[in-house]
Design an enzyme around this catalytic site. Structure first.
Site, short mmCIF file in Angstrom:
data_model
loop_
_atom_site.label_atom_id
_atom_site.label_comp_id
_atom_site.label_asym_id
_atom_site.label_seq_id
_atom_site.Cartn_x
_atom_site.Cartn_y
_atom_site.Cartn_z
N ARG A 56 0.75 -1.24 -0.09
CA ARG A 56 -0.05 -0.05 0.10
C ARG A 56 0.91 1.14 -0.04
O ARG A 56 1.98 1.23 0.37
CB ARG A 56 -0.84 0.10 1.14
CG ARG A 56 -1.74 -1.08 1.35
CD ARG A 56 -2.81 -1.07 2.70
NE ARG A 56 -3.62 -2.16 2.69
CZ ARG A 56 -3.26 -3.21 3.45
NH1 ARG A 56 -2.27 -3.58 3.93
NH2 ARG A 56 -4.31 -4.25 3.46
N LYS A 81 -2.08 -2.10 7.39
CA LYS A 81 -3.37 -1.54 7.49
C LYS A 81 -4.03 -2.31 8.83
O LYS A 81 -3.76 -3.63 9.00
CB LYS A 81 -4.36 -1.88 6.24
CG LYS A 81 -5.70 -1.09 6.56
CD LYS A 81 -6.44 -1.39 5.37
CE LYS A 81 -8.00 -0.69 5.25
NZ LYS A 81 -8.57 -0.87 4.02
N HIS A 150 -2.17 2.53 -6.10
CA HIS A 150 -2.65 1.34 -5.39
C HIS A 150 -3.00 0.37 -6.56
O HIS A 150 -3.17 -0.62 -6.85
CB HIS A 150 -4.35 1.64 -4.75
CG HIS A 150 -4.48 0.76 -3.93
ND1 HIS A 150 -3.65 0.73 -2.55
CD2 HIS A 150 -5.26 -0.42 -3.63
CE1 HIS A 150 -4.38 -0.39 -1.78
NE2 HIS A 150 -5.32 -1.14 -2.32
N ARG A 153 -0.61 -2.34 -6.83
CA ARG A 153 -0.90 -3.46 -5.86
C ARG A 153 -1.84 -4.41 -6.48
O ARG A 153 -1.78 -5.55 -6.22
CB ARG A 153 -1.32 -2.73 -4.51
CG ARG A 153 -1.70 -3.74 -3.35
CD ARG A 153 -2.00 -2.92 -2.19
NE ARG A 153 -2.83 -3.54 -1.27
CZ ARG A 153 -2.38 -4.51 -0.16
NH1 ARG A 153 -1.30 -4.68 -0.09
NH2 ARG A 153 -3.33 -5.21 0.68
N HIS A 176 -4.49 -8.82 3.96
CA HIS A 176 -6.10 -8.78 4.06
C HIS A 176 -6.50 -9.47 5.08
O HIS A 176 -6.42 -10.56 5.47
CB HIS A 176 -6.82 -9.16 2.68
CG HIS A 176 -6.71 -8.33 1.51
ND1 HIS A 176 -7.10 -8.78 0.20
CD2 HIS A 176 -6.28 -7.06 1.40
CE1 HIS A 176 -6.95 -7.82 -0.63
NE2 HIS A 176 -6.39 -6.68 0.04
N TYR A 185 -10.27 -10.20 -6.93
CA TYR A 185 -9.10 -10.41 -7.93
C TYR A 185 -9.52 -11.60 -8.92
O TYR A 185 -8.96 -11.75 -10.05
CB TYR A 185 -7.84 -10.66 -7.59
CG TYR A 185 -7.15 -9.60 -6.69
CD1 TYR A 185 -7.16 -8.29 -7.29
CD2 TYR A 185 -7.22 -9.60 -5.44
CE1 TYR A 185 -6.59 -7.20 -6.81
CE2 TYR A 185 -6.78 -8.61 -4.48
CZ TYR A 185 -6.65 -7.48 -5.24
OH TYR A 185 -6.16 -6.23 -4.51
#
Length: 223
Positions: A56, A81, A150, A153, A176, A185
């Protein structure tokens, strides 16, 4: 529904559903062109790190020299995150680029140091600098789609999936918390989309015959 002079009851008001757009994904060749279009070695290494580690933007800003663990060939992401750390594989190609960059830049604490009063300083890079690097390289590469930090990524994750990596592995590499964030994805991977059988191909469509054709009558043109 009357709400005049009534106290606000936000918890009772329905919130509209947010429309989630599919993220932009570059092809491997477009990523190569983007990196080749970098303004300088600083920007080039930055773009390679974003893509090569699937970081990120905020994670790139906080990346430190000590986070590059070359003996184990991993990159430690200490401040992901939600405050969760993780490790991602360090590509040999990225390691070569980082070593060339290090010999030139000689960063102390932060791998990509920012500026203070127009001079290079040992402090985190600003988000604007990352955006500028991506925008300049995107324009130089002739990519007419909207490309953000992003995007690299998203491209990293999609290319992993197309190379055979499973969703659980990609979830761990991206950091995640929920697997549902990773399943997007599947909608972006051309290999998976094209592998799905088209139901039309399963039908025994009869051979082409002369079928009656009709069209709306045209209004007669004035004499």
């Amino acid at each position: 529904m009357r709400v005049l002079k009534r106290r606000a009851l936000k918890e009772e008001l329905p919130t509209p559903k947010r429309h989630r757009r599919l993220p932009t994904v570059l092809s491997p060749d477009e990523v190569r062109q983007l990196i080749a279009g970098a303004k300088n070695l600083y920007h080039r290494t930055m773009l390679m790190t974003l893509y090569g580690a699937g970081l990120r933007r905020s994670e790139l800003l906080q990346l430190k020299v000590a986070d590059i663990d070359s003996p184990r060939m991993v990159i430690r992401v200490e401040r992901g995150k939600g405050g969760h750390g993780r490790e991602v594989p360090l590509s040999p190609t990225l390691l070569t680029a980082l070593r060339e960059y290090y010999r030139w830049m000689r960063p102390q604490t932060y791998l990509f140091p920012g500026q203070a009063h127009g001079w290079r300083a040992d402090q985190p890079l600003t988000s604007k600098c990352v955006w500028d690097a991506v925008r300049f390289a995107s324009k130089a590469a002739g990519i007419d789609r909207r490309v953000s930090p992003h995007t690299l990524r998203h491209s990293y994750a999609t290319h992993l999936l197309e190379s055979g990596a499973d969703l659980r592995t990609i979830q761990v590499l991206l950091g995640h918390a929920d697997l549902s964030h990773t399943t997007v994805y599947l909608h972006l991977s051309q290999r998976h989309l094209q592998a799905a059988p088209n139901p039309l191909e399963q039908l025994q469509v009869p051979a082409l015959v002369v079928l009656p054709r009709s069209r709306l009558k045209r209004k007669p043109s004035p004499a």
